[in-house]
Design a protein around this motif. Structure first.
Motif, mmCIF file in Angstrom:
data_model
loop_
_atom_site.group_PDB
_atom_site.id
_atom_site.type_symbol
_atom_site.label_atom_id
_atom_site.label_comp_id
_atom_site.label_asym_id
_atom_site.label_seq_id
_atom_site.Cartn_x
_atom_site.Cartn_y
_atom_site.Cartn_z
ATOM 1 N N LEU A 184 0.827 -1.206 0.000
ATOM 2 C CA LEU A 184 0.000 0.000 0.000
ATOM 3 C C LEU A 184 0.858 1.252 0.000
ATOM 4 C CD1 LEU A 184 -2.736 1.387 0.166
ATOM 5 C CD2 LEU A 184 -2.659 1.109 2.660
ATOM 6 N N GLU A 185 1.917 1.261 0.803
ATOM 7 C CA GLU A 185 2.805 2.421 0.860
ATOM 8 C C GLU A 185 3.509 2.637 -0.483
ATOM 9 O OE1 GLU A 185 4.115 2.358 5.585
ATOM 10 O OE2 GLU A 185 5.148 1.066 4.148
ATOM 11 N N GLN A 186 3.944 1.567 -1.110
ATOM 12 C CA GLN A 186 4.579 1.680 -2.425
ATOM 13 C C GLN A 186 3.590 2.223 -3.451
ATOM 14 O OE1 GLN A 186 5.986 -2.276 -3.190
ATOM 15 N NE2 GLN A 186 7.804 -2.061 -1.904
ATOM 16 N N ALA A 187 2.365 1.701 -3.415
ATOM 17 C CA ALA A 187 1.346 2.145 -4.365
ATOM 18 C C ALA A 187 1.022 3.623 -4.189
ATOM 19 C CB ALA A 187 0.084 1.298 -4.211
ATOM 20 N N GLN A 188 0.905 4.063 -2.940
ATOM 21 C CA GLN A 188 0.586 5.466 -2.687
ATOM 22 C C GLN A 188 1.716 6.379 -3.154
ATOM 23 O OE1 GLN A 188 -0.359 5.477 1.511
ATOM 24 N NE2 GLN A 188 -2.545 5.183 1.123
ATOM 25 N N GLU A 189 2.961 5.938 -2.988
ATOM 26 C CA GLU A 189 4.090 6.736 -3.453
ATOM 27 C C GLU A 189 4.065 6.886 -4.974
ATOM 28 O OE1 GLU A 189 9.004 6.683 -3.280
ATOM 29 O OE2 GLU A 189 7.829 5.581 -1.792
ATOM 30 N N VAL A 190 3.759 5.798 -5.656
ATOM 31 C CA VAL A 190 3.684 5.851 -7.121
ATOM 32 C C VAL A 190 2.493 6.673 -7.573
ATOM 33 C CG1 VAL A 190 3.229 4.464 -9.182
ATOM 34 C CG2 VAL A 190 4.938 3.705 -7.517
ATOM 35 N N GLN A 191 1.349 6.471 -6.942
ATOM 36 C CA GLN A 191 0.150 7.194 -7.349
ATOM 37 C C GLN A 191 0.281 8.691 -7.113
ATOM 38 O OE1 GLN A 191 -2.360 4.582 -4.944
ATOM 39 N NE2 GLN A 191 -3.592 4.130 -6.745
ATOM 40 N N SER A 192 0.910 9.080 -5.992
ATOM 41 C CA SER A 192 1.107 10.508 -5.751
ATOM 42 C C SER A 192 2.061 11.093 -6.790
ATOM 43 C CB SER A 192 1.640 10.752 -4.335
ATOM 44 O OG SER A 192 2.956 10.219 -4.178
ATOM 45 N N VAL A 250 -4.546 0.897 -15.264
ATOM 46 C CA VAL A 250 -3.900 -0.409 -15.063
ATOM 47 C C VAL A 250 -3.753 -0.708 -13.578
ATOM 48 C CG1 VAL A 250 -1.747 -1.685 -15.371
ATOM 49 C CG2 VAL A 250 -2.705 -0.401 -17.285
ATOM 50 N N LEU A 251 -3.372 0.294 -12.780
ATOM 51 C CA LEU A 251 -3.238 0.093 -11.333
ATOM 52 C C LEU A 251 -4.575 -0.301 -10.715
ATOM 53 C CD1 LEU A 251 -0.838 2.996 -10.262
ATOM 54 C CD2 LEU A 251 -0.282 0.639 -10.865
ATOM 55 N N ARG A 252 -5.648 0.308 -11.178
ATOM 56 C CA ARG A 252 -6.966 -0.064 -10.656
ATOM 57 C C ARG A 252 -7.299 -1.505 -11.025
ATOM 58 N NH1 ARG A 252 -8.175 5.275 -12.204
ATOM 59 N NH2 ARG A 252 -9.127 4.571 -14.170
ATOM 60 N N SER A 253 -6.885 -1.939 -12.225
ATOM 61 C CA SER A 253 -7.154 -3.313 -12.639
ATOM 62 C C SER A 253 -6.379 -4.316 -11.800
ATOM 63 C CB SER A 253 -6.811 -3.496 -14.123
ATOM 64 O OG SER A 253 -5.417 -3.662 -14.315
ATOM 65 N N LEU A 254 -5.320 -3.860 -11.145
ATOM 66 C CA LEU A 254 -4.526 -4.709 -10.267
ATOM 67 C C LEU A 254 -5.034 -4.679 -8.826
ATOM 68 C CD1 LEU A 254 -0.972 -3.815 -11.629
ATOM 69 C CD2 LEU A 254 -2.222 -5.945 -11.964
ATOM 70 N N ASN A 255 -6.249 -4.156 -8.654
ATOM 71 C CA ASN A 255 -6.883 -4.088 -7.334
ATOM 72 C C ASN A 255 -6.103 -3.206 -6.359
ATOM 73 O OD1 ASN A 255 -8.895 -5.961 -8.180
ATOM 74 N ND2 ASN A 255 -7.507 -7.659 -7.711
ATOM 75 N N ILE A 256 -5.380 -2.230 -6.899
ATOM 76 C CA ILE A 256 -4.685 -1.270 -6.061
ATOM 77 C C ILE A 256 -5.658 -0.145 -5.702
ATOM 78 C CG2 ILE A 256 -2.841 0.466 -6.025
ATOM 79 C CD1 ILE A 256 -1.195 -1.422 -7.755
ATOM 80 N N GLN A 257 -5.720 0.174 -4.429
ATOM 81 C CA GLN A 257 -6.680 1.167 -3.947
ATOM 82 C C GLN A 257 -6.514 2.489 -4.679
ATOM 83 O OE1 GLN A 257 -6.764 1.523 0.320
ATOM 84 N NE2 GLN A 257 -7.654 3.582 0.263
ATOM 85 N N GLU A 258 -7.643 3.074 -5.062
ATOM 86 C CA GLU A 258 -7.611 4.335 -5.801
ATOM 87 C C GLU A 258 -7.060 5.453 -4.925
ATOM 88 O OE1 GLU A 258 -10.466 6.894 -8.846
ATOM 89 O OE2 GLU A 258 -11.195 5.073 -7.891
ATOM 90 N N TYR A 259 -6.264 6.311 -5.536
ATOM 91 C CA TYR A 259 -5.579 7.382 -4.812
ATOM 92 C C TYR A 259 -6.455 8.628 -4.746
ATOM 93 C CZ TYR A 259 -1.991 10.938 -3.874
ATOM 94 O OH TYR A 259 -1.259 11.975 -3.350
ATOM 95 N N THR A 260 -6.511 9.220 -3.572
ATOM 96 C CA THR A 260 -7.217 10.487 -3.393
ATOM 97 C C THR A 260 -6.182 11.599 -3.302
ATOM 98 O OG1 THR A 260 -9.013 9.401 -2.184
ATOM 99 C CG2 THR A 260 -8.819 11.800 -1.974
ATOM 100 N N PRO A 261 -6.085 12.441 -4.328
ATOM 101 C CA PRO A 261 -5.041 13.477 -4.321
ATOM 102 C C PRO A 261 -5.299 14.527 -3.257
ATOM 103 C CG PRO A 261 -6.526 13.780 -6.177
ATOM 104 C CD PRO A 261 -6.903 12.474 -5.549
#
Length: 215
Positions: free
Chosen positions: A112-120, A158-169
């Motif tokens: 989750l932390e990795q995903a949030q870093e990438v999404q931000s 693609v990230l959403r298709s990987l079931n990664i939680q959507e990022y809230t900016p």
């Protein structure tokens, strides 16, 4: 499966150069070429959804060919910007994500932390490229910038298709960690390339959904 540290050497690619006899990257970039990655994304989705014998839920897209094409297009945009001589400046400094990867720190973070870093980082790049689009008056560069923004949106899909939680900016980039400021369009596009080649690729390589067995 190879570890993240073993994959670090894949993150550095040779930059593409254009010789004196090559077509100018700004003038020679066709709209049909820009549509290719989105068509490829759709094709891969159809292929995954149509594969026989898939269990539910359906396996998300884990093929890195789409990202590799986005990286090549980001490199094309950077080359085009470097060849621009007029109407290609950034009107003000923008906040962008840090692209250097400390692998020891990265591997200690959970998914989750990795995903949030990438999404931000993707969000910051989208905001920065949006400002660049309004700053640049060279119309030949507009298609490159528009294409880069669309590719970032495709990566988020693609990230959403990987079931990664959507990022809230956040409301602004002021409080975000792991960022810095750039004031030139070339620097911004270089950050764009390096971020895709680095943290985005690492996240997709390590995505848990991509390593689940599908019967």
């Amino acid at each position: 499966m190879r570890s993240t540290k073993e994959l670090r050497f894949q993150l550095v690619g040779n930059r593409r150069t254009y010789g004196p006899n090559r077509e100018d990257p700004v003038r020679g970039y066709a709209d049909t070429t820009m549509e290719f990655p989105r068509l490829l994304t759709l094709l891969l989705m159809v292929m995954e959804l149509s594969r026989p014998g898939l269990s539910s839920p359906l396996r998300p897209i884990c093929d890195l060919r789409v990202l590799n094409h986005f990286i090549k297009e980001a490199q094309d945009a950077e080359v085009a910007m470097k060849s621009c001589r007029e109407g290609c400046s950034l009107s003000e400094a923008v906040t962008v994500p840090q692209t250097r990867v400390d692998f020891d720190v990265w591997e200690k973070k959970n998914g989750l932390e990795q995903a949030q870093e990438v999404q931000s980082g993707l969000w910051l790049l989208q905001q920065a490229l949006g400002l660049l689009r309004t700053s640049v008056t060279n119309t030949a560069l507009h298609s490159h910038i528009d294409n880069s923004v669309r590719n970032l949106l495709s990566i988020n899909a693609v990230l959403r298709s990987l079931n990664i939680q959507e990022y809230t900016p956040p409301a602004s980039a002021a409080g975000l960690e792991g960022t810095w400021r750039v004031s030139s369009a070339t620097d911004l596009l270089q950050v764009h390339v390096n971020f895709l080649r680095g943290k985005v690729r690492l996240l997709l390589l390590d995505a848990q959904a991509c390593h689940q067995d599908v019967s």
